[in-house]
Design an enzyme around this catalytic site. Structure first.
Site, PDB file in Angstrom:
ATOM      1  N   HIS A  76     -11.208   2.443   4.514  1.00  0.00           N
ATOM      2  CA  HIS A  76     -11.122   3.818   4.015  1.00  0.00           C
ATOM      3  C   HIS A  76     -11.232   3.884   2.485  1.00  0.00           C
ATOM      4  CE1 HIS A  76      -9.640   7.821   3.163  1.00  0.00           C
ATOM      5  NE2 HIS A  76      -8.506   7.341   2.684  1.00  0.00           N
ATOM      6  N   GLU A 104       1.405   5.416  -2.117  1.00  0.00           N
ATOM      7  CA  GLU A 104       1.903   6.220  -0.999  1.00  0.00           C
ATOM      8  C   GLU A 104       2.245   5.359   0.229  1.00  0.00           C
ATOM      9  OE1 GLU A 104       2.509   9.321  -1.266  1.00  0.00           O
ATOM     10  OE2 GLU A 104       2.759   9.998   0.804  1.00  0.00           O
ATOM     11  N   ASP A 105       1.369   4.419   0.542  1.00  0.00           N
ATOM     12  CA  ASP A 105       1.499   3.714   1.828  1.00  0.00           C
ATOM     13  C   ASP A 105       2.024   2.288   1.748  1.00  0.00           C
ATOM     14  OD1 ASP A 105       0.532   5.965   2.967  1.00  0.00           O
ATOM     15  OD2 ASP A 105      -1.503   5.214   3.295  1.00  0.00           O
TER      16      ASP A 105
END
Ligand code: MN
Length: 728
Positions: A76, A104-105
């Site tokens: 991605h 974020e992840d």
């Protein structure tokens, strides 16, 4: 013969053999190769190595994570970077795109990214993460416009928006892997929020693709019907389009104009929108097809227009000059519709290469110039051209600057956008505080707020709000606006309401005090209120030019009128001299607001014996009876009022105390702790060092009464290094 396996020799400057990328799957390596190929020519060798390092970092950071489709997660970000690489964005943007989901992840922080990839990249990734954190799910659709504004307001760097849009574009391209309900929700959100942002920034290619993908996600059947229709009608008219295209090219060549002629594709959502807007069947919207002619210089645009109008007859009223008057988003082009001998009208758009770039990439085209600005003189002159064009747009009349103004306002707004706990957006002027927010929600909430939580953290009421925060106000029906709120509120609504409240409070307190003062003056004259006729009162009011009895009482309360004089005027003939012995003091509560002031010179507190002085305009000022500022001769004149504390005085009173202390570490802290333990607050403290061995500390503390001060002093006196403690 046994085959010998030779180790792969890495190409110099390319990935190291022990890199995470080298160990990745063939698919991943292929995607990385495509990206590197796209970047080659735009970035140099060293830059590309940094991009590869970012891919390595991303692979490790997202290790073990997969997308819903089952692919490794890193596919991605690599493809998001690919979208931006095709737009020829600069190196920090590409690297930030590769790392855009890392904060974020995964467990990495902004600081860690800054150390490894520089501040610029870390700042971009952080910006993208912040946008991601806005939870769109609960926000009402009606607020899409505010959300778009908010997104633009939250970023200080346009590249953050570009990364976010590329992120969304790739998510939309791969949305088939998601459940139907998610597809619909994300499609809606994209259509409501992201496609309009792309439009606002003039990024039409982005916008069209986002719109078509969203439309397909929400209405797969409608999408298929229209898409097939477009395809069919293009097929039917293939010959026609070829013939007209050929005619145009031939004529341009004859006239010596070098140009690119492109047949234009309709975009599905555009057709759908027109069908809905104009309530027409697809056939009629498809009726018009178009060509785009892209020339080298501005002058050739008008020249080409002349040639086209000569080739086929223009349809009157359809010509538009967006070069002289650009659209609000910076779009420039000439538009005309021609009547061809084949029956079907044809729409022609004429523009330069630069205009084409702006039309397709919008603000990104600007970023692109900026990114490549350092390269050479030719690029430099293109930047100047751009700036020049902006200047021209500014000078040309009307709304041509609207776009620039809008973008500027969007990026450097004077507003902040915050959420109510229910997810509604409130727009406030920059610098607004929690109290401004409370008033913006409702005046009742503003007037009775006692506490606030910002993003679930308790904050003081003067806290300045920032974009994206969620604000929760806690109210108490018995609470009132405080005068000190006026020191920090910025909205006129809050200011007006607080002022109004304080004024009303002052007035009602002034009436109460005035009433008491008048009653006492009457008693001193041996009279009661009942002895005064209503007739007399209204006569006096007319004489003084005062509207009501309350107004008169308020004027007495604030010292504008002197009570015994009013008594004389009201009942001069009834005064019984013997009544003079009877005196009753005025009772003071301590919370009368600005009508009753406690003198700063002696700071009286309940328990002190006190005396009041009435000064016109200032109202009643309360002193300690022993205050040095009071000279005894005038003590019993009209100016002086006998006062006493009420049984149960209210509120907090200030008192000054002085503490002599031997210079020891921690002495101040001990004293402060004792003051707190006695249930008092320190309002102010100043320290005077005497001779290096002792200091005197001057405190202003908050107390309830004289005995409270005594209690504080006793506690302080027990501290080891304290030599004396006394009230000033
Ligand atoms: Mn993403």
């Amino acid at each position: 013969m046994p085959s010998i396996r030779l180790p792969r020799i890495p190409r110099p400057g390319r990935r190291k053999p022990d890199s995470a990328l080298a160990a990745a799957s063939a698919d991943t390596r292929h995607l990385a190769d495509v990206l590197v190929n796209t970047l080659t020519g735009n970035l140099d060798h060293r830059d590309i190595n940094q991009v590869l390092a970012a891919i390595d970092f991303g692979i490790s950071a997202h290790q073990g994570q997969t997308r819903v489709s089952g692919e490794p997660y890193i596919h991605h970000p690599i493809q998001v970077a690919q979208i931006l690489a095709e737009m020829r964005m600069d190196k920090p943007t590409i690297i930030a795109a590769l790392l855009h989901d890392v904060i974020e992840d995964t467990g990495f922080s902004k600081d860690q990214l800054a150390r490894q990839f520089g501040k610029d990249v870390a700042h971009l990734v952080d910006g993208v993460s912040k946008l991601t954190q806005i939870n769109f799910r609960n926000r009402a659709e009606a607020q899409a416009a505010s959300l778009r504004k908010m997104i633009l307001a939250m970023v200080d760097d346009l590249r953050v928006v570009l990364i976010k849009l590329a992120d969304r574009l790739h998510n939309m391209r791969t949305i088939d892997a998601l459940r139907r309900d998610k597809q619909i929700r994300i499609g809606r959100e994209t259509l409501d929020i992201y496609a309009p942002i792309a439009n606002r920034l003039g990024m039409h290619q982005f916008r069209h693709e986002l719109e078509d993908l969203s439309f397909r996600a929400i209405y797969p059947i409608r999408y298929r019907v229209i898409a097939e229709h477009i395809k069919r009608s293009a097929g039917q008219r293939k010959d026609l389009i070829r013939k007209i295209g050929k005619g145009i090219r031939k004529r341009l060549k004859q006239e010596g104009i070098k140009a690119r002629v492109i047949g234009r594709e309709k975009h599905v959502y555009g057709v759908y929108r027109k069908m809905k807007q104009k309530d027409l069947p697809a056939e009629e919207i498809m009726d018009i097809f178009g060509f785009r002619i892209i020339v080298k210089q501005l002058g050739q645009c008008y020249c080409t227009l002349g040639v086209m109008h000569n080739l086929y007859k223009p349809i009157p009223g359809k010509f538009k000059d967006y070069i002289a008057i650009p659209k609000a988003n910076g779009y420039q082009s000439l538009h005309t519709i021609l009547k061809t001998p084949y029956g079907a009208p044809v729409e022609i758009q004429i523009r330069t290469e630069d205009m084409q770039q702006v039309a397709e990439s919008g603000i990104a085209a600007h970023a692109l110039y900026k990114a490549r600005g350092k390269r050479n003189a030719a690029e430099q002159s293109r930047i100047q051209e751009w700036t020049q064009r902006l200047l021209e747009m500014q000078q040309s009349a009307g709304d041509s600057m609207e776009f620039i103004d809008h973008v500027k306002n969007d990026l450097f707004p004077d507003e902040v956008y915050v959420f109510t706990p229910r997810g509604e957006i409130m727009t406030l002027p920059r610098g607004s505080t929690v109290v401004d927010f409370a008033y913006a929600v409702h005046t009742d909430i503003g007037g009775s707020c006692i506490e606030a939580r910002v993003d679930n953290k308790k904050v003081p009421l003067n806290t300045v709000l920032h974009n994206g925060q969620t604000v929760h106000i806690i109210t108490d029906p018995n609470a009132h606006p405080a005068p000190n709120w006026l020191n920090f509120v910025v909205t006129s609504k809050a200011r007006a309401h607080i002022r109004h409240f304080l004024k009303a409070l002052d007035y009602s307190n002034a009436v109460k005090i005035g009433h008491q003062m008048l009653e006492l003056a009457l008693e001193n004259a041996g009279l009661y209120m009942a002895d005064v006729s209503g007739q007399k009162i209204s006569e006096l009011l007319t004489e003084l030019g005062i509207e009501s009895l309350d107004d008169l009482l308020a004027e007495i309360g604030t010292g504008q009128q002197i009570a015994p004089l009013i008594v004389n005027q009201l009942a001069g003939d009834q005064i019984k001299p013997e009544g003079h012995h009877k005196t009753r003091p005025l009772l003071i509560k301590g919370t009368e607001g600005t009508v009753v002031k406690l003198a700063n010179c002696c700071k009286p507190v309940p328990g002190d014996s006190i005396v009041g002085s009435v000064t016109p305009g200032q109202g009643l000022v309360i002193h300690q009876a022993a205050c040095a500022n009071i000279s005894s001769p005038s003590r019993h004149g009209d100016k002086w009022v006998e006062v006493e504390w009420q049984q149960q005085p209210e509120g907090h009173f200030s008192a000054d105390i002085k503490v002599q202390v031997a210079n020891q570490r921690g002495a101040l802290a001990r004293i402060a702790a004792e003051i707190a333990a006695a249930g008092s607050n320190i309002e102010n403290v100043s320290i005077h060092d005497h001779d290096g061995t002792t200091s005197s500390l001057d405190f202003t503390i908050q107390v309830e009464s004289k005995s409270h001060i005594q209690n504080v002093l006793t506690r302080i006196g027990r501290i080891k290094h304290v030599m004396s403690a006394s009230r000033v």
